[in-house]
Design a protein around this motif. Structure first.
Motif, PDB file in Angstrom:
ATOM      1  N   ALA A   2      -0.530  -6.361  -4.057  1.00 48.91           N
ATOM      2  CA  ALA A   2       0.264  -6.537  -2.845  1.00 48.91           C
ATOM      3  C   ALA A   2       1.717  -6.189  -3.121  1.00 48.91           C
ATOM      4  N   LYS A   3       2.319  -5.539  -2.141  1.00 43.34           N
ATOM      5  CA  LYS A   3       3.728  -5.141  -2.239  1.00 43.34           C
ATOM      6  C   LYS A   3       4.591  -6.311  -1.763  1.00 43.34           C
ATOM      7  N   LYS A   4       5.578  -6.708  -2.585  1.00 40.98           N
ATOM      8  CA  LYS A   4       6.436  -7.831  -2.242  1.00 40.98           C
ATOM      9  C   LYS A   4       7.621  -7.345  -1.413  1.00 40.98           C
TER      10      LYS A   4
END
Length: 156
Positions: A2-4
């Motif tokens: 997942a991209k923060k």
């Protein structure tokens, strides 16, 4: 994976920074109270109400008289002289008020006594602290009034 994203944290941090800046501004403002402005030797409310009349009166006074400011100091000791030259006629019954003040505070304000010696208004002898000072002078000939402000630095 997942991209923060950090932008929600940046928004919340910005809001807290603005709140802290507002609080700091209020605290600093409360620690440094506004002193009464004495440019015309009266409250700014009266000046605001009567500024047109004051300016017209000063212009009429300037048509009658010319003033030269001559401080006479040796170090921090001395006196002030104001040489008044009439432009049409002579000097008759001028009233005066002299206020010595520091621009950043009113706690050192001092009203000076003076005497007329022919066409010169000579203040009492005095001793100054080092630093920046202002001398405020009000001259009036019963019809018109003129306000003068002189800035100077007192040094040893």
């Amino acid at each position: 994976m997942a991209k923060k994203t950090f932008w929600p944290y940046a928004i919340i941090l910005s809001i807290f920074a603005i709140i802290i800046a507002c609080i700091a501004t209020i605290v600093i403002a409360l620690q440094n109270p506004v002193e009464m402005d004495s440019a015309y030797m009266q409250s700014y409310q009266k000046v605001d109400e009567n500024i047109t009349f004051i300016k017209e009166s000063e212009a009429r006074f300037d048509e009658k008289f010319a003033l030269k400011f001559e401080p006479e100091f040796k170090g921090l000791q001395g006196q002030f002289k104001f040489h008044l030259t009439p432009k049409n006629g002579e000097i008759s019954s001028l009233s005066y008020e002299i206020l010595l003040t520091r621009p950043q505070t009113n706690k050192d304000n001092k009203t000076l006594n003076a005497s007329w010696q022919e066409n010169e208004l000579v203040s009492e002898s005095l001793s100054l602290k080092e630093g920046r000072w202002q001398l405020l002078l009000r001259l009036s000939d019963k019809q018109d009034t003129r306000y003068y402000k002189f800035d100077f630095n007192a040094t040893k």
